[in-house]
Design a protein around this motif. Structure first.
Motif, PDB file in Angstrom:
ATOM      1  N   ILE A   1      -4.082  -4.180  -4.892  1.00  0.00           N
ATOM      2  CA  ILE A   1      -3.833  -4.248  -3.452  1.00  0.00           C
ATOM      3  C   ILE A   1      -4.748  -5.274  -2.803  1.00  0.00           C
ATOM      4  CG2 ILE A   1      -3.974  -2.968  -1.281  1.00  0.00           C
ATOM      5  CD1 ILE A   1      -3.166  -0.458  -2.864  1.00  0.00           C
TER       6      ILE A   1
ATOM      7  N   ARG B   1      -3.495  -8.736  -3.366  1.00  0.00           N
ATOM      8  CA  ARG B   1      -2.307  -8.989  -2.544  1.00  0.00           C
ATOM      9  C   ARG B   1      -2.693  -9.234  -1.085  1.00  0.00           C
ATOM     10  NH1 ARG B   1       2.305  -4.559  -4.326  1.00  0.00           N
ATOM     11  NH2 ARG B   1       2.578  -5.210  -6.500  1.00  0.00           N
TER      12      ARG B   1
ATOM     13  N   VAL C   1      -8.237  -2.190   0.848  1.00  0.00           N
ATOM     14  CA  VAL C   1      -7.150  -1.381   0.280  1.00  0.00           C
ATOM     15  C   VAL C   1      -6.282  -0.821   1.415  1.00  0.00           C
ATOM     16  CG1 VAL C   1      -6.527   0.564  -1.200  1.00  0.00           C
ATOM     17  CG2 VAL C   1      -8.545  -0.813  -1.740  1.00  0.00           C
TER      18      VAL C   1
ATOM     19  N   GLU D   1      -5.397  -0.164  -9.419  1.00  0.00           N
ATOM     20  CA  GLU D   1      -4.434  -0.357  -8.332  1.00  0.00           C
ATOM     21  C   GLU D   1      -5.125  -0.793  -7.042  1.00  0.00           C
ATOM     22  OE1 GLU D   1      -2.886   3.552  -8.897  1.00  0.00           O
ATOM     23  OE2 GLU D   1      -0.928   2.797  -9.544  1.00  0.00           O
TER      24      GLU D   1
ATOM     25  N   GLN E   1       0.820  -1.219   0.000  1.00  0.00           N
ATOM     26  CA  GLN E   1       0.000   0.000   0.000  1.00  0.00           C
ATOM     27  C   GLN E   1       0.854   1.269   0.000  1.00  0.00           C
ATOM     28  OE1 GLN E   1      -0.424  -2.602   2.104  1.00  0.00           O
ATOM     29  NE2 GLN E   1      -2.573  -2.892   2.677  1.00  0.00           N
TER      30      GLN E   1
END
Length: 476
Positions: A366, A369, A316, A362, A120
Motif C-alpha cells: 500500500i 502504491r 497505509v 501488504e 486500501q
C-alpha cells in the motif's frame, strides 16, 4: 446574525492593522456582554461590505479571534462566539486551522493531509476478513472481549520493529509502545518530557494539532526559523539560549506543510544541540515511510534524548489508528504509565490488523502504491498550476504553493471555498504569529478520492490565480 456589535467609527479609531481592530472590537463586545456566547457572527462578505474592508481583512480578524479562543466555526452553522476563556475547554483557538473547518466540498477537498486511495479498501478488507475467520479457532480471549496491554504485546512490538527498521536504523521491540495514532504518541511525549509552563520549540510553520495539544496541557510553543530543509540549526541554537526550552518538536522528513526533507548533516547538528543542552526532541516521523530515500531519523543520532513518533496513518490508512512511540529507554515506563493513565490503548482488533498488514508485506504494498499515486498527482498539479509556484517532494501528500502578489492566503481560501474547494492557508500552520499574513497555501492533493476530483479542484485554483482583479492586497 448581527453586525451592530461592530462599530465602524470605533474600528477606524483603533491603532494598528484593520483586521486587528475588528478582532479587538469583537473582543470588547464579548467582554461587555454585547456579544454573549452563542452569538452568530455575520458572514465574511456581509461584514466586509458593511465595514468597507476586504473579505480577506475580515477573514484574518475572525482567524485572530479564533486563535484567542473567542470564536469557532461549525459546518452548517457559521461562526459563533464562544466567550472569554473558552480555548482550553473547547480546544479551539490554538491556531486558525480550528476555525477554518470547511463545509463539504462540492468540487474537491484538499485541506486534510490524507493518503490517496491506493487499494486500501480491498487489501485491508481482505485482511480483516481473514482475521475474523480465524478467531473461532484461536485460543485465548477474543479481541472483542479484552483490552490490549498498555504499549502492546510482544508480537505487536516485534511486527512494529520490523516495519520501522531500515538500513542503518534498527528499532528494538522492547522500546516500542503501540499508541492510538501519532497524535497520542506526541501527547504522551509532551506529558512525559515537559512540565506545565515549559516551552517547546518547533518550526515556525508546523503541525497545528501539536500546538493545540501543548496549549491544552499548559505548555508554551515558540517558533524557530525554517528554510528549504526545515528547522535552521543556527536559529535553534539562538532560541535554546534565549528561551530555555524543555523540548524541541520537529518534523524532519516531508515537513508539514512545506514538504521539506532535512539533510543528514543538519539532523546530526540538531541532535548535538539537544544533547548539549540536555533537552528532549519529539520527532514526528509520520511521513518518513513515504520518502523514496528514507533518511535516518534524528532518533538515530540522539536515542537517549529523542521521543520518536510515527504511525500507519499516512503510509497505509488513517482509519487504522495504530501508532508507535519509541521514547528514550530510561523513559519507557513513564511513557507506558501515561498511556495507561489515559486509558486510550489501541483496540485489540486494530492491533491484530496492523500486525497482519506489516507481517505479510501488504502494508509495504500500500505504501508503494501511495508513493506512486502521489508522484502522478504532483505532476498533475504542476501542469495545472505551473511548477514555479510549487514546493513539494513527489512523495508528499501535499504541495506548498506561493501566491502572486495580488492574493493573500485567507483571501484565496475564502474564494476557493465559495467555489466548492477546500484548502488550507499558511496562517493555519504559523506558530505564535497568527496575526501575520501569509502568501502560501497548502494543497492536500492526496485527499481527493479520484484524479478527476483533483483535476476539478486544480482547475478552480488555477482560475482564481489568473483572476488578478479578484485578488486583494490588504491595507496596513
Amino acid at each position: 446574525m448581527t453586525i451592530s456589535i461592530f462599530n465602524p467609527s470605533s474600528i477606524a479609531a483603533r491603532p494598528g492593522p484593520r483586521y486587528r481592530a475588528i478582532a479587538d472590537e469583537l473582543r470588547d463586545a464579548i467582554r461587555t456582554g454585547a456579544a454573549p456566547a452563542g452569538t452568530r457572527l455575520p458572514p465574511l462578505r456581509d461584514l466586509a461590505y458593511e465595514l468597507g474592508v476586504t473579505v480577506g481583512t475580515v477573514s484574518r480578524a475572525y482567524a485572530l479571534a479564533a486563535s484567542r479562543g473567542e470564536v469557532a466555526g461549525e459546518v452548517g452553522r457559521g461562526t459563533y462566539v464562544l466567550g472569554i476563556g473558552s480555548a482550553v475547554q473547547t480546544g479551539t483557538g490554538v491556531g486558525s486551522a480550528a476555525f477554518l473547518t470547511m463545509p463539504d466540498a462540492t468540487e474537491a477537498a484538499m485541506k486534510a493531509a490524507l493518503a490517496p486511495p491506493a487499494g486500501q479498501t480491498e487489501i485491508i478488507g481482505e485482511a480483516m476478513a481473514a482475521i475474523l475467520a480465524e478467531l473461532p479457532k484461536r485460543a485465548g480471549p477474543s479481541p472483542f472481549n479484552t483490552y490490549l496491554v498498555p504499549g502492546g504485546e510482544e508480537r505487536h512490538r516485534q511486527a512494529a520493529a520490523g516495519w520501522l527498521s531500515f538500513d542503518g536504523f534498527a528499532a528494538q521491540p522492547g522500546n516500542i509502545l503501540l499508541c492510538s495514532g501519532t497524535q497520542q504518541a506526541i501527547l504522551t511525549s509532551i506529558l512525559a518530557a515537559t512540565e506545565p509552563g515549559d516551552t517547546i520549540l518547533t518550526e515556525e510553520l508546523t503541525y497545528h494539532a501539536m500546538v493545540q495539544q501543548a496549549g491544552q496541557m499548559g505548555r508554551r510553543v515558540a517558533p524557530v526559523d525554517i528554510d528549504n530543509e526545515g528547522m535552521v540549526p543556527e536559529a535553534l541554537e539562538r532560541a535554546l539560549g534565549e528561551q530555555k526550552p524543555a523540548a524541541i518538536f520537529i518534523v524532519p522528513t516531508l515537513q508539514n506543510p512545506t514538504g521539506a526533507i532535512m539533510s543528514e548533516a543538519r539532523r546530526r547538528r540538531i541532535a548535538e544541540l539537544a544533547v548539549a543542552h540536555e533537552i528532549a526532541i519529539i520527532e514526528d516521523d509520520i511521513y518518513g515511510m513515504l520518502a523514496e530515500k528514507r533518511p535516518l531519523p534524528i532518533a538515530h543520532f540522539a536515542p537517549d534524548h529523542t521521543w520518536y513518533a510515527t504511525s500507519l496513518a499516512k503510509s497505509v490508512g488513517c482509519g487504522l489508528r495504530v501508532g508507535f512511540l519509541m521514547p528514550p529507554p530510561r523513559m519507557l515506563e513513564r511513557a507506558r504509565g501515561i498511556l495507561n493513565g489515559f486509558g486510550q490503548t489501541v483496540p485489540p482488533l486494530m492491533a491484530e490488523l496492523a500486525v497482519r498488514l506489516m507481517e505479510t508485506g501488504e502494508a509495504a504494498t500500500i505504501c508503494t502504491r501511495i508513493r506512486d499515486e502521489m508522484a502522478a498527482r504532483h505532476a498533475m498539479t504542476a501542469d495545472a498550476l505551473g511548477p514555479a509556484r510549487l514546493t513539494y517532494d513527489p512523495a508528499a501528500l501535499y504541495s506548498w504553493m506561493e501566491l502572486p502578489e495580488s492574493w493573500r492566503a485567507h483571501g484565496l481560501v475564502e474564494a476557493a471555498r465559495a467555489r466548492g474547494v477546500a484548502i488550507a492557508a499558511g496562517e493555519d500552520f504559523m506558530v505564535g504569529r497568527t496575526d501575520r499574513a501569509s502568501r502560501h497555501v497548502r494543497l492536500a492533493i492526496g485527499q481527493p478520492q479520484t484524479r478527476e476530483e483533483l483535476a476539478r479542484g486544480l482547475a478552480v485554483i488555477s482560475g482564481l490565480l489568473s483572476e488578478s482583479h479578484i485578488g486583494i492586497v490588504e491595507p496596513a
